[in-house]
Design a protein around this motif. Structure first.
Motif, mmCIF file in Angstrom:
data_model
loop_
_atom_site.group_PDB
_atom_site.id
_atom_site.type_symbol
_atom_site.label_atom_id
_atom_site.label_comp_id
_atom_site.label_asym_id
_atom_site.label_seq_id
_atom_site.Cartn_x
_atom_site.Cartn_y
_atom_site.Cartn_z
ATOM 1 N N LYS A 71 -0.269 1.503 -12.055
ATOM 2 C CA LYS A 71 -1.450 0.784 -11.564
ATOM 3 C C LYS A 71 -1.263 -0.731 -11.635
ATOM 4 O O LYS A 71 -1.813 -1.466 -10.811
ATOM 5 C CB LYS A 71 -2.684 1.165 -12.375
ATOM 6 C CG LYS A 71 -3.196 2.546 -12.088
ATOM 7 C CD LYS A 71 -4.389 2.831 -12.991
ATOM 8 C CE LYS A 71 -4.832 4.261 -12.904
ATOM 9 N NZ LYS A 71 -5.932 4.554 -13.818
ATOM 10 N N ARG A 72 -0.511 -1.202 -12.628
ATOM 11 C CA ARG A 72 -0.300 -2.652 -12.790
ATOM 12 C C ARG A 72 0.747 -3.204 -11.817
ATOM 13 O O ARG A 72 0.841 -4.405 -11.630
ATOM 14 C CB ARG A 72 0.141 -2.953 -14.219
ATOM 15 C CG ARG A 72 -0.981 -2.913 -15.204
ATOM 16 C CD ARG A 72 -0.598 -3.550 -16.523
ATOM 17 N NE ARG A 72 0.603 -2.981 -17.098
ATOM 18 C CZ ARG A 72 0.647 -2.053 -18.050
ATOM 19 N NH1 ARG A 72 -0.467 -1.580 -18.542
ATOM 20 N NH2 ARG A 72 1.782 -1.606 -18.516
ATOM 21 N N ARG A 73 1.527 -2.335 -11.218
ATOM 22 C CA ARG A 73 2.577 -2.789 -10.303
ATOM 23 C C ARG A 73 1.946 -3.420 -9.067
ATOM 24 O O ARG A 73 1.011 -2.889 -8.479
ATOM 25 C CB ARG A 73 3.444 -1.612 -9.882
ATOM 26 C CG ARG A 73 4.569 -2.017 -9.004
ATOM 27 C CD ARG A 73 5.448 -0.852 -8.698
ATOM 28 N NE ARG A 73 6.557 -1.316 -7.888
ATOM 29 C CZ ARG A 73 7.407 -0.527 -7.313
ATOM 30 N NH1 ARG A 73 7.312 0.760 -7.470
ATOM 31 N NH2 ARG A 73 8.380 -1.013 -6.590
ATOM 32 N N ARG A 74 2.460 -4.550 -8.681
ATOM 33 C CA ARG A 74 1.959 -5.253 -7.501
ATOM 34 C C ARG A 74 3.090 -5.417 -6.500
ATOM 35 O O ARG A 74 4.165 -5.893 -6.827
ATOM 36 C CB ARG A 74 1.424 -6.638 -7.866
ATOM 37 C CG ARG A 74 0.241 -6.599 -8.794
ATOM 38 C CD ARG A 74 -0.984 -6.072 -8.071
ATOM 39 N NE ARG A 74 -2.123 -5.994 -8.973
ATOM 40 C CZ ARG A 74 -2.813 -4.890 -9.186
ATOM 41 N NH1 ARG A 74 -2.480 -3.784 -8.578
ATOM 42 N NH2 ARG A 74 -3.829 -4.886 -10.000
ATOM 43 N N LEU A 75 2.835 -5.012 -5.272
ATOM 44 C CA LEU A 75 3.804 -5.169 -4.193
ATOM 45 C C LEU A 75 3.344 -6.307 -3.288
ATOM 46 O O LEU A 75 2.139 -6.487 -3.086
ATOM 47 C CB LEU A 75 3.904 -3.881 -3.375
ATOM 48 C CG LEU A 75 4.397 -2.650 -4.129
ATOM 49 C CD1 LEU A 75 4.258 -1.410 -3.248
ATOM 50 C CD2 LEU A 75 5.831 -2.824 -4.571
ATOM 51 N N PRO A 76 4.277 -7.050 -2.741
ATOM 52 C CA PRO A 76 3.872 -8.111 -1.804
ATOM 53 C C PRO A 76 3.273 -7.478 -0.550
ATOM 54 O O PRO A 76 3.630 -6.351 -0.189
ATOM 55 C CB PRO A 76 5.183 -8.838 -1.490
ATOM 56 C CG PRO A 76 6.263 -7.869 -1.821
ATOM 57 C CD PRO A 76 5.732 -6.979 -2.896
ATOM 58 N N ARG A 87 2.237 -12.793 9.626
ATOM 59 C CA ARG A 87 0.877 -12.276 9.476
ATOM 60 C C ARG A 87 0.900 -10.994 8.652
ATOM 61 O O ARG A 87 1.843 -10.210 8.739
ATOM 62 C CB ARG A 87 0.283 -11.977 10.847
ATOM 63 C CG ARG A 87 0.151 -13.220 11.714
ATOM 64 C CD ARG A 87 -0.410 -12.871 13.047
ATOM 65 N NE ARG A 87 -1.709 -12.209 12.850
ATOM 66 C CZ ARG A 87 -2.700 -12.287 13.684
ATOM 67 N NH1 ARG A 87 -2.582 -12.986 14.773
ATOM 68 N NH2 ARG A 87 -3.829 -11.654 13.461
ATOM 69 N N ASP A 88 -0.148 -10.780 7.869
ATOM 70 C CA ASP A 88 -0.274 -9.534 7.119
ATOM 71 C C ASP A 88 -0.555 -8.392 8.084
ATOM 72 O O ASP A 88 -1.306 -8.557 9.045
ATOM 73 C CB ASP A 88 -1.417 -9.616 6.109
ATOM 74 C CG ASP A 88 -1.117 -10.587 4.969
ATOM 75 O OD1 ASP A 88 0.057 -10.996 4.842
ATOM 76 O OD2 ASP A 88 -2.043 -10.923 4.225
ATOM 77 N N VAL A 89 0.076 -7.250 7.842
ATOM 78 C CA VAL A 89 -0.170 -6.062 8.656
ATOM 79 C C VAL A 89 -0.401 -4.871 7.729
ATOM 80 O O VAL A 89 0.047 -4.856 6.587
ATOM 81 C CB VAL A 89 1.005 -5.756 9.616
ATOM 82 C CG1 VAL A 89 1.178 -6.863 10.639
ATOM 83 C CG2 VAL A 89 2.298 -5.544 8.847
ATOM 84 N N ALA A 90 -1.109 -3.880 8.223
ATOM 85 C CA ALA A 90 -1.331 -2.655 7.451
ATOM 86 C C ALA A 90 -0.026 -1.882 7.360
ATOM 87 O O ALA A 90 0.763 -1.847 8.306
ATOM 88 C CB ALA A 90 -2.402 -1.806 8.133
ATOM 89 N N CYS A 91 0.201 -1.283 6.216
ATOM 90 C CA CYS A 91 1.406 -0.473 6.048
ATOM 91 C C CYS A 91 1.170 0.574 4.967
ATOM 92 O O CYS A 91 0.214 0.496 4.203
ATOM 93 C CB CYS A 91 2.616 -1.330 5.701
ATOM 94 S SG CYS A 91 2.526 -2.110 4.095
ATOM 95 N N GLU A 92 2.038 1.545 4.924
ATOM 96 C CA GLU A 92 1.974 2.595 3.924
ATOM 97 C C GLU A 92 3.328 2.641 3.228
ATOM 98 O O GLU A 92 4.365 2.662 3.889
ATOM 99 C CB GLU A 92 1.681 3.931 4.604
ATOM 100 C CG GLU A 92 1.307 5.014 3.648
ATOM 101 C CD GLU A 92 0.786 6.226 4.377
ATOM 102 O OE1 GLU A 92 1.353 7.303 4.134
ATOM 103 O OE2 GLU A 92 -0.157 6.096 5.181
#
Length: 52
Positions: A24-29, A36-41
């Motif tokens: 839960k603490r892991r943060r991904l860029p 531009r930011d885009v949605a991804c999985e």
């Protein structure tokens, strides 16, 4: 984070709780394209082992 699970032969509650807290603490860029930011999985398996 949409979903997470603990998989293994033996499910030790303390170990599972600690592993989930770590994940839960892991943060991904953020995903981006062309600046531009885009949605991804993303699937990012984490492996934790108990050494005995």
């Amino acid at each position: 984070m949409a979903s997470r699970s603990v998989v293994g032969e033996e499910s030790v509650n303390l170990f599972a709780d600690t592993a989930m807290c770590t994940v839960k603490r892991r943060r991904l860029p953020p995903c981006g394209r062309g600046g531009r930011d885009v949605a991804c999985e993303v699937e990012a398996p984490e492996v934790f082992k108990l050494l005995r």
